[in-house]
Scaffold this motif. Sequence first.
Motif, PDB file in Angstrom:
ATOM      1  N   SER A 113      16.066  61.761 -32.068  1.00  0.00           N
ATOM      2  CA  SER A 113      14.877  61.751 -32.917  1.00  0.00           C
ATOM      3  C   SER A 113      15.273  61.322 -34.321  1.00  0.00           C
ATOM      4  N   TYR A 127      10.343  58.828 -34.562  1.00  0.00           N
ATOM      5  CA  TYR A 127      10.985  58.322 -33.341  1.00  0.00           C
ATOM      6  C   TYR A 127      11.427  59.497 -32.483  1.00  0.00           C
ATOM      7  N   SER A 128      11.164  59.393 -31.188  1.00  0.00           N
ATOM      8  CA  SER A 128      11.622  60.390 -30.236  1.00  0.00           C
ATOM      9  C   SER A 128      12.141  59.656 -29.003  1.00  0.00           C
ATOM     10  N   TYR A 129      13.281  60.095 -28.523  1.00  0.00           N
ATOM     11  CA  TYR A 129      13.935  59.423 -27.402  1.00  0.00           C
ATOM     12  C   TYR A 129      13.070  59.459 -26.144  1.00  0.00           C
ATOM     13  N   ARG A 130      12.275  60.499 -25.971  1.00  0.00           N
ATOM     14  CA  ARG A 130      11.516  60.679 -24.738  1.00  0.00           C
ATOM     15  C   ARG A 130      10.038  60.298 -24.873  1.00  0.00           C
ATOM     16  N   LYS A 131       9.658  59.678 -25.986  1.00  0.00           N
ATOM     17  CA  LYS A 131       8.265  59.298 -26.171  1.00  0.00           C
ATOM     18  C   LYS A 131       8.175  57.809 -26.524  1.00  0.00           C
ATOM     19  N   ALA A 132       7.024  57.236 -26.236  1.00  0.00           N
ATOM     20  CA  ALA A 132       6.780  55.849 -26.615  1.00  0.00           C
ATOM     21  C   ALA A 132       6.834  55.728 -28.138  1.00  0.00           C
ATOM     22  N   SER A 133       7.461  54.673 -28.612  1.00  0.00           N
ATOM     23  CA  SER A 133       7.712  54.539 -30.044  1.00  0.00           C
ATOM     24  C   SER A 133       7.014  53.295 -30.586  1.00  0.00           C
ATOM     25  N   GLN A 134       6.661  53.370 -31.884  1.00  0.00           N
ATOM     26  CA  GLN A 134       6.110  52.223 -32.591  1.00  0.00           C
ATOM     27  C   GLN A 134       7.193  51.453 -33.341  1.00  0.00           C
TER      28      GLN A 134
END
Length: 344
Positions: A113, A127-134
């Motif tokens: 993150s 930013y999160s490793y397990r979520k969709a990111s922009q």
Amino acid sequence: MIRTVGVLVLVAAVAGCSPTGAQESAPAARSAVPLVGAAFPPTAERARTQLAALKVAWGENWQTYERSAFGDGWSDETDAPGGRNGCDTRDDVLRRDLSELRLGDRNPCVVLSGVLHDPYTGKELPYSYRKASQIQTDHVVALGAAWRAGAWAWTPARRLAFANDLDVLLATDKQTNYEKSSKTPDKWKPPRTAYWCEYGRRWTGIKAKYGLTVSPPEKDAVRELLDSCAEAAAPRARAARGPGTLVGIAASRVRLRSAPPERDSQPETRPSGGVSRSVAHLRRCRGQPTTTRIPGAAVGRSRAARMCPDLGAAARQVRPVRTGRVSRLRMRPPLTLVKPFRTT
């Protein structure tokens, strides 16, 4: 006894070569590899020199460009900055550009993150490793633009190094990266004008590093980006040096601004004219002589009454009236002070 000692020595040797020992030394190896090239990006002055030395030519072979010519995805097997450090190129970019980092326990290369302060727009993107990111990884000089500027003639190894060079890459906002695509600065500039200076320095440094050409409109646009460096530096330098100092390349075009001079407390002598009754009343209110001539004889009755209400109502105003060539004094009735009406 000898056999027992030999077994113990063998066990100790195996333990020293275990994967656990390798994991402990891996972070030290990774941290030893810099994530940015030496003296990059260049200074504004250096960038101007590099821009002047670039070959000016129109793009070529644009119709033959293919992304696969720069390798299949990210690769750590290059000699570019960040290469051969055991980490994925994208992870290197995230570790360099994100703040509030939280790294993996077992694999410190992985960013779990963080927060990106997008240089192109100024947005704060989580930013999160397990979520969709922009967040996307952008090639400042896009691969397509590099291809048209001379990369079409490179070897595959040089193109792979360019695609994974951390000096060429930035973590940016995904939508803005889509809009930028493979456009050169004459067709696209960062929406955040405060980043124009560094964007021009990076663009010029990349082109100079890899010997790429620039088109005539592109060169003019990059020069405009570099000109913003002086505009951004001048206010900071003036603030540091204080008021009344000219700083920067465009100093000759800047008007010197300083604090206004303090007014003399003593009245100045007026070259001609008399003292009106309004001024005389005002001076009596203040305990000043009524015969001294000062620039203030044109003070109106209403202003004198507001400034000296005690005398304004009882005073008889005298105003010179011109009749033909002869001036005479006309007496006016006393003023009646009325509290001014104000609206909110």
